[in-house]
Design an enzyme around this catalytic site. Structure first.
Site, short mmCIF file in Angstrom:
data_model
loop_
_atom_site.label_atom_id
_atom_site.label_comp_id
_atom_site.label_asym_id
_atom_site.label_seq_id
_atom_site.Cartn_x
_atom_site.Cartn_y
_atom_site.Cartn_z
N GLY A 292 61.30 57.16 -64.97
CA GLY A 292 62.00 56.42 -63.92
C GLY A 292 63.20 55.61 -64.38
O GLY A 292 63.66 54.72 -63.66
N SER A 293 63.74 55.90 -65.56
CA SER A 293 64.91 55.11 -66.02
C SER A 293 66.09 55.33 -65.09
O SER A 293 66.83 54.39 -64.78
CB SER A 293 65.28 55.50 -67.46
OG SER A 293 65.77 56.82 -67.50
N ASN A 294 66.26 56.53 -64.59
CA ASN A 294 67.36 56.78 -63.64
C ASN A 294 67.09 56.10 -62.30
O ASN A 294 67.99 55.49 -61.71
CB ASN A 294 67.55 58.28 -63.42
CG ASN A 294 68.30 58.94 -64.56
OD1 ASN A 294 69.52 58.87 -64.63
ND2 ASN A 294 67.57 59.54 -65.47
N LYS B 24 58.88 68.87 -59.65
CA LYS B 24 58.32 69.94 -58.81
C LYS B 24 59.45 70.62 -58.03
O LYS B 24 60.50 70.01 -57.81
CB LYS B 24 57.32 69.32 -57.80
CG LYS B 24 56.11 68.70 -58.44
CD LYS B 24 55.22 69.76 -59.07
CE LYS B 24 53.91 69.18 -59.55
NZ LYS B 24 53.09 70.18 -60.27
N ASN C 41 70.73 65.96 -57.12
CA ASN C 41 69.89 66.03 -58.31
C ASN C 41 70.78 65.84 -59.53
O ASN C 41 71.99 66.06 -59.48
CB ASN C 41 69.19 67.39 -58.39
CG ASN C 41 68.27 67.48 -59.61
OD1 ASN C 41 67.56 66.53 -59.93
ND2 ASN C 41 68.31 68.61 -60.29
N HIS D 172 70.98 67.03 -63.57
CA HIS D 172 70.41 67.94 -64.57
C HIS D 172 70.99 67.53 -65.93
O HIS D 172 72.21 67.33 -66.04
CB HIS D 172 70.77 69.40 -64.24
CG HIS D 172 70.13 70.37 -65.17
ND1 HIS D 172 68.78 70.68 -65.12
CD2 HIS D 172 70.63 71.06 -66.22
CE1 HIS D 172 68.49 71.54 -66.09
NE2 HIS D 172 69.60 71.78 -66.76
N ASP E 10 68.43 74.24 -59.23
CA ASP E 10 69.66 73.94 -59.99
C ASP E 10 70.87 74.77 -59.54
O ASP E 10 71.80 74.96 -60.32
CB ASP E 10 69.45 74.21 -61.50
CG ASP E 10 68.46 73.22 -62.08
OD1 ASP E 10 67.88 73.51 -63.13
OD2 ASP E 10 68.27 72.17 -61.46
N GLU F 255 73.69 59.49 -68.25
CA GLU F 255 72.98 59.35 -66.96
C GLU F 255 73.04 57.92 -66.47
O GLU F 255 73.35 57.63 -65.32
CB GLU F 255 71.52 59.78 -67.11
CG GLU F 255 71.35 61.23 -67.42
CD GLU F 255 69.93 61.61 -67.76
OE1 GLU F 255 69.06 60.73 -67.96
OE2 GLU F 255 69.68 62.81 -67.78
C1 GRF Z 1 66.46 62.79 -66.94
O1 GRF Z 1 66.82 63.26 -68.22
C2 GRF Z 1 67.13 63.62 -65.89
O2 GRF Z 1 68.36 64.18 -66.28
C3 GRF Z 1 66.16 64.73 -65.68
O3 GRF Z 1 64.88 64.17 -65.85
C4 GRF Z 1 64.98 63.01 -66.66
C5 GRF Z 1 64.40 61.87 -65.88
O4 GRF Z 1 64.25 60.77 -66.71
N1 GRF Z 1 66.34 65.30 -64.37
P1 GRF Z 1 63.75 59.37 -66.06
O5 GRF Z 1 62.40 59.63 -65.44
O6 GRF Z 1 64.78 58.97 -65.03
O7 GRF Z 1 63.71 58.41 -67.22
#
Ligand code: GRF
Length: 190
Positions: A12-14, A83, A99, A101, A142, A171
């Site tokens: 969940g860092s993003n 998923k 999304n 990637h 994708d 990211e």
């Molecule tokens: C990230 O590397 C993103 O590019 C990919 O999955 C990872 C998610 O990381 N889709 P986080 O759960 O947001 O830390």
């Protein structure tokens, strides 16, 4: 104020950086965090935040969650959702689902290419750069229209771990501002 729902299956860092980026925004807010994984690190990150946290059984509860997304969100952002997004979801949010990637699509994409598998494939390739791809989500993994790509150089034989570190930095820096710019264009185009 547009309402953002973030779908995540991992740490969940993003999701967290997107939430923080919009926390004081007049444009949009992260209102929902949806995860299919009751053990996901993203849950801990949102126990003390305003966004509604929804864990669900995939695919059994996909119908119920779609109803909640339609009622509670204007756009859906995938951030490490592992998923296959149900076609009923991509249809309901056609043109309003993004999304990220962790590589430069169309290379290193498609089924099974996620997380460390991607960085390992890039590390073993002859590529001199990698990066991230932010794209619309459609029914093929994708393959949605690419919105933005950001690049970083890599040395020959660089380890997957170091590549992941560089990609994650991209990211954190670019996903949220790219979402913001995309939302502004979405509003302008309506
Ligand atoms: C990230 O590397 C993103 O590019 C990919 O999955 C990872 C998610 O990381 N889709 P986080 O759960 O947001 O830390």
């Amino acid at each position: 104020m547009l309402r953002i729902a973030v779908l995540a299956s991992g740490s969940g860092s993003n999701a967290e950086s997107i939430y923080r980026y919009f926390e004081h925004s007049e444009l949009a807010q992260v209102e929902m965090i949806v995860t299919n994984n009751t053990k996901a690190g993203v849950i801990q990150r949102f126990l003390d935040k305003k966004a509604v946290l929804r864990t669900f059984n995939y695919p059994e509860e996909s119908g119920a969650v779609l109803k909640e997304l339609i009622a509670g969100a204007d756009i859906v952002v995938l951030a490490g959702f592992l998923k296959m997004v149900p076609p009923s979801w991509t249809r309901a949010f056609n043109g309003r689902m993004l999304n990220i990637h962790p590589a430069i699509l169309p290379k290193f994409g498609g089924k099974g290419m996620y997380g460390k598998h991607v960085h390992k494939a890039v590390s073993e390739s002859a590529e001199s750069e990698t990066g991230i791809t932010i794209h619309l989500v459609n029914e093929q993994y994708d393959k949605g229209a690419i919105i933005s790509q950001f690049f970083v150089d890599i040395e020959p034989g660089e380890s997957p771990e170091l590549i992941e570190k560089k990609v994650r930095a991209l990211e954190q820096q670019y996903y949220a501002p790219t979402i913001e710019r995309w939302i502004e264009n979405l509003i302008l185009s309506q």
